[in-house]
Design a protein around this motif. Structure first.
Motif, mmCIF file in Angstrom:
data_model
loop_
_atom_site.group_PDB
_atom_site.id
_atom_site.type_symbol
_atom_site.label_atom_id
_atom_site.label_comp_id
_atom_site.label_asym_id
_atom_site.label_seq_id
_atom_site.Cartn_x
_atom_site.Cartn_y
_atom_site.Cartn_z
ATOM 1 N N UNK A 234 0.842 -1.203 0.000
ATOM 2 C CA UNK A 234 0.000 0.000 0.000
ATOM 3 C C UNK A 234 0.876 1.251 0.000
ATOM 4 N N UNK A 235 1.996 1.201 0.739
ATOM 5 C CA UNK A 235 2.891 2.360 0.821
ATOM 6 C C UNK A 235 3.455 2.716 -0.542
ATOM 7 N N UNK A 240 3.463 6.029 -5.524
ATOM 8 C CA UNK A 240 3.393 6.157 -6.983
ATOM 9 C C UNK A 240 2.273 7.110 -7.384
ATOM 10 N N UNK A 241 1.131 6.987 -6.710
ATOM 11 C CA UNK A 241 0.007 7.872 -7.049
ATOM 12 C C UNK A 241 0.329 9.321 -6.689
ATOM 13 N N UNK A 261 -6.759 -1.111 -1.714
ATOM 14 C CA UNK A 261 -6.863 -1.337 -0.267
ATOM 15 C C UNK A 261 -7.067 -0.009 0.472
ATOM 16 N N UNK A 262 -7.814 -0.098 1.566
ATOM 17 C CA UNK A 262 -8.176 1.101 2.321
ATOM 18 C C UNK A 262 -6.995 1.880 2.859
ATOM 19 N N UNK A 263 -5.864 1.191 3.119
ATOM 20 C CA UNK A 263 -4.686 1.872 3.660
ATOM 21 C C UNK A 263 -4.216 2.987 2.727
ATOM 22 N N UNK A 264 -4.403 2.794 1.422
ATOM 23 C CA UNK A 264 -3.912 3.778 0.454
ATOM 24 C C UNK A 264 -4.561 5.136 0.683
ATOM 25 N N UNK B 116 1.854 -2.250 8.415
ATOM 26 C CA UNK B 116 1.658 -1.469 7.181
ATOM 27 C C UNK B 116 2.081 -0.025 7.440
ATOM 28 N N UNK B 117 2.566 0.686 6.416
ATOM 29 C CA UNK B 117 2.914 2.094 6.616
ATOM 30 C C UNK B 117 1.672 2.885 7.027
#
Lengths: 396, 286
Positions: A234-235, A240-241, A261-264, B116-117
C-alpha cells in the motif's frame, strides 16, 4: 421353536448386514465436517477475516434450515497465521484426527502450495482460492478445485483492459522488489509481449523506497501512456500515485487488487490522486452504472446487510466464502447424502455452470480452474462501498 | 527533473546523515556502535504519528513528547544493551546486544502499531508534492538545526567539553573527576533525540512504518563509514552525498541495480580510503 432353513438364512443375512446398517445410520447422523484453513491473525489476516464471515454465514443458514439431508455442516476452523508450517500441521490434524470430509483453503497461496500435495495424498476434496497457477493440476491433484481467479486470469484481465479498453500503446510494468513482485512483472511482461504490445519500461522498486519520483520520471521519459502496477505494498502504491500527481502526469494505473486497499486512502496527499486507478476485481462485486451488483450477489448483500459487516472488508472474500460452503453442501445433497471423497469430487467434476454468488463455476475432470475468465474485470480503485467497487469505465 | 532528484536526494541524504550522527554520538561516549540508531529514526516517525494523529496532541507538544520518548529509549539502550558489555569491548558483544535490542523495538512496534505504513501528519502545509514541498526540505532544516546545536554544545558549553573529554580519553577524564557514566547516559539521550528528530522531520516522506528501522540502520551506517567513525562533519557530507547518489542511481539504472550501484561506490571509497574520506589515519605508537 423350530429352526427352519428360511429363518437361518434370514438371521445370517441380518447379522451380516447389521454393521453396514449401523454405519449408514451413523453416517446419516454425523455432521459434514468442513475443514476451514485461513489466516485469522497477523499481517496477512485481512482476507481470511473476510472469507470467514462468508463461510460462517453460509454454514449457519444451511444448519438453520435443517442441514443437508438432516446432517449439519460443522465448520472446523484452523488459524494458519500466514505460516506454511502451521498450515501443514493443521492439515495433518484435520485429515488424521478430525477426519474432515472436505477442506477449503488455505486462502493464502504460499501456504496452499505446502498443503495441496498433502491433501492430494489423502484424497480430500479441496477448494482453493489461491491465485498461483501451479496450485491446480488435475493430474497431480485430482482433488483440488479452484473457486477464484488464477494468476493467468489476472494477467489476461489487466492486459485486455490496458490494450483493448484503455488503448495503451506504450506500457510501463512495475512492482515491488519482492519474490511475488518480480515474478508478477515477468509474467505480465510475457503476457503483453505475446500480444505484440510495446513495453517501454519494466522493473521493480524497493517497497520501502522513501520517494519513487526518480523511477516515475524514468517511466514518463520512456513515453509510457499506461502504468501497469503489480505491487502489493500500500505504501509503494500510494507513493506512486502521489508522485504521478506531483509530476502532473495524467496516466492511468492498472493492476493488482492491492491498488484498492483502504490503507492507500490515508497515505495519499489528496483523494484526487486515486483517480484513474483501475484494479483487478470481479463482476459479482462490481457496481454497474445504476449502482447495482449482479442479481445473485445483490440478493445476498440485501440479505446479509446489517448482519455481516461489509464496510471493512472486500465483498468478494465474503462471496467466495459463501460459495465454498454451498458447493460442498450441494455436493453431498446431490449425491443423496454421500459425503465420501469420491462422491464429492465426482460431483464437482461434473459441474457445468454452478450458479454461485461469487461466480458461475465450471469444472471437468481435466479442468479444475472453475472461475469464468469473463467474470474477472477491472474496477475503479477509489470508488468503494460495502466492500464492492464501481466497474471500471469501458465495460458494458 | 534535476530539481526533483536533487530535492528527494538531499532530503533522504539528510536523514541518513542524522542517523550517522546518532551512531557517532553514541560511539563517542562509549566506543560502541549501537545498532539501535536506525530504530530511533523509525520511532521518531511512528511516535510522531501516534501522538499527533492517533492521540490528537498538537504538533509542537507532539514533537517534544516524541523526542523525550526517543531520548528515554536512548538511555534504555545504554542501560540494557551497552553497559553490561562495556568491559568486554574487544569481544564485540555489543553487536549482539544492540542488534537484539533493536530487533525487540522493531517487533514491539510491529505488534502494537502496524506492519503497514501509516500516515504522518502534515506539519506546516507548504507545497503540493513537488520539489518545494515541505517533506523534502524539513529533513534538511532538521539536519542543519542538529549540526548547529551540537556545535554549540560541544564548543560553547562546559558540559559539551566534558563530552569531548570522555570521547577523547575516558580514563583521563575519569581521573579528572568527570562523571563518565552520567555523561555517557546523557550522550545516549542526546543520540536518541537526534534519531527522533530524523524520523519526525522525515515522517511525511518515510511514513510511520516499522520497517524503516532496518533500512535506516543500514543506510545510516554508510555515511559513518564514508565520513570516518566519530566524525560528524564526515557523516553529514557522506549522508547527503549518499542520498543524492542513490536517487540519481534510481533514475539512471533503477530498482535493485540502484542498491548495487550505491554499494559498489561505497566499497570503492573504502578501498581507496579505509579510514573514511574525512577520518584521520590511525596514529601508530612508536
Amino acid at each position: 421353536m423350530n429352526t427352519t432353513r428360511r429363518t437361518l438364512v434370514l438371521g445370517a443375512s441380518t447379522l451380516l448386514a447389521a454393521p453396514a446398517i449401523i454405519r449408514s445410520a451413523r453416517a446419516d447422523a454425523e455432521p459434514i465436517r468442513f475443514g476451514w484453513l485461513t489466516t485469522m491473525t497477523g499481517p496477512l489476516s485481512a482476507p481470511g477475516i473476510g472469507f470467514d464471515r462468508g463461510v460462517r454465514w453460509a454454514a449457519e443458514q444451511i444448519n438453520a434450515n435443517g442441514g443437508v439431508q438432516g446432517r449439519k455442516i460443522e465448520v472446523i476452523t484452523r488459524d494458519t497465521q500466514g505460516d506454511p508450517t502451521k498450515a501443514v500441521n493443521a492439515v495433518q490434524e484435520l485429515i488424521n484426527r478430525v477426519k474432515v470430509h472436505s477442506v477449503f483453503g488455505p486462502t493464502n497461496s504460499g501456504e496452499a502450495l505446502a498443503t495441496t500435495p498433502i491433501l492430494a495424498r489423502a484424497k480430500i476434496p479441496t477448494l482453493t482460492a489461491g491465485v498461483v497457477d501451479s496450485l491446480i493440476d488435475p493430474a497431480k491433484f485430482p482433488n483440488a478445485f479452484r473457486v477464484a481467479a488464477s494468476n493467468t486470469q489476472w494477467d489476461d484481465a489487466v492486459r485486455n483492459y490496458t490494450l483493448k479498453i484503455v488503448k495503451g500503446k506504450k506500457i510501463a510494468i512495475t512492482a515491488d522488489a519482492t519474490g511475488y513482485g518480480t515474478s508478477a512483472v515477468n509474467a505480465s511482461l510475457a503476457s503483453f509481449k505475446k500480444e505484440g504490445a510495446e513495453i517501454v519500461f519494466d522493473g521493480v522498486i524497493d517497497a520501502t523506497q522513501a520517494d519513487v519520483t526518480p523511477d516515475m520520471l524514468r517511466m514518463k521519459n520512456s513515453g509510457a501512456d499506461v502504468l501497469v502496477s503489480w505491487t502489493v505494498s500500500a505504501g509503494m502504491a500510494a507513493r506512486q500515485m502521489n508522485a504521478r500527481a506531483a509530476m502532473n502526469w495524467d496516466v492511468p494505473i492498472v493492476g493488482h487488487p492491492a491498488l484498492g486497499t483502504g490503507d492507500i486512502a490515508r497515505l495519499l496527499d489528496k483523494p484526487a490522486n486515486w483517480e484513474k486507478v483501475y484494479m483487478i476485481g470481479y463482476r459479482s462485486s462490481s457496481y454497474d452504472a445504476s449502482g447495482k451488483l449482479p442479481p445473485r450477489a445483490q440478493a445476498l448483500v440485501d440479505k446479509i446487510k446489517g448482519k455481516v459487516q461489509l464496510d471493512d472488508t472486500l465483498l468478494w472474500w465474503i462471496l467466495s466464502g459463501v460459495d465454498g460452503v454451498n458447493l460442498i453442501a450441494d455436493a453431498v445433497k446431490e449425491t443423496k447424502g454421500d459425503s465420501s471423497s469420491e462422491a464429492i469430487i465426482g460431483y464437482l467434476n461434473g459441474l457445468k455452470g454452478y450458479p454461485g454468488v461469487f461466480g458461475t463455476y465450471r469444472f471437468s475432470p481435466e479442468q479444475h480452474n472453475g472461475f469464468p475468465p469473463e467474470e474477472v474485470v477491472m474496477q475503479q480503485a477509489s470508488k468503494r462501498r460495502d466492500g464492492a467497487f464501481d466497474l471500471a469505465p469501458g465495460y458494458t | 527533473m534535476l530539481s526533483a532528484i536533487l530535492a528527494s536526494g538531499l532530503a533522504i541524504g539528510a536523514v541518513y546523515a542524522l542517523i550517522g550522527v546518532t551512531y557517532n554520538v553514541m560511539f563517542s561516549a562509549s566506543r560502541v556502535m549501537s545498532f539501535t540508531a536506525g530504530q530511533l529514526g523509525m520511532l521518531g516517525g511512528v511516535l510522531g504519528s501516534a501522538f499527533i494523529l492517533r492521540m490528537g496532541v498538537p504538533i509542537l507538544p507532539g514533537l517534544v513528547l516524541t523526542l523525550a520518548t526517543c531520548a528515554a529509549i536512548g538511555v534504555a539502550t545504554e542501560i540494557v544493551a551497552v553497559r553490561p558489555v562495556l568491559n568486554s569491548l574487544e569481544q564485540h558483544l555489543y553487536v549482539l546486544s544492540t542488534l537484539a535490542f533493536a530487533l525487540m523495538i522493531q517487533q514491539l512496534v510491529a505488534i502494537f502499531w502496524s506492519t503497514e505504513p501509516q500516515p504522518f501528519p502534515r506539519l506546516i502545509g507548504i507545497g503540493s508534492g513537488g520539489p518545494e514541498d515541505e517533506k523534502f526540505w524539513l529533513p534538511l532544516v532538521a539536519c542543519a538545526a542538529v549540526v548547529g546545536c551540537l556545535e554549540f554544545l560541544y564548543r560553547r558549553t562546559l558540559v559539551g567539553r566534558a563530552f569531548l573529554a570522555i570521547a577523547e580519553d575516558n580514563f583521563a577524564a575519569r581521573a579528572l573527576g568527570l562523571p563518565e557514566r552520567d555523561l555517557r547516559m546523557a550522550s545516549y539521550a542526546i543520540a536518541g533525540a537526534i534519531g527522533g528528530v530524523a524520523g519526525f522531520a522525515s515522517g511525511e516522506m518515510l511514513l510511520a512504518f516499522f520497517a524503516n528501522g532496518g533500512i535506516l540502520n543500514f543506510y545510516g551506517f554508510v555515511p559513518v563509514a564514508l565520513g570516518g567513525l566519530g566524525n560528524n562533519r564526515g557523516a553529514i557530507v557522506g549522508g547527503l552525498a549518499l542520498g543524492v547518489f542513490q536517487q540519481a542511481a534510481n533514475f539512471l539504472v533503477g530498482g535493485v541495480f540502484a542498491g548495487v550501484a550505491v554499494f559498489a561506490v561505497f566499497i570503492v571509497v573504502l578501498l581507496a580510503a579505509p579510514q573514511g574520506l574525512f577520518g584521520a589515519a590511525p596514529a601508530r605508537r612508536v
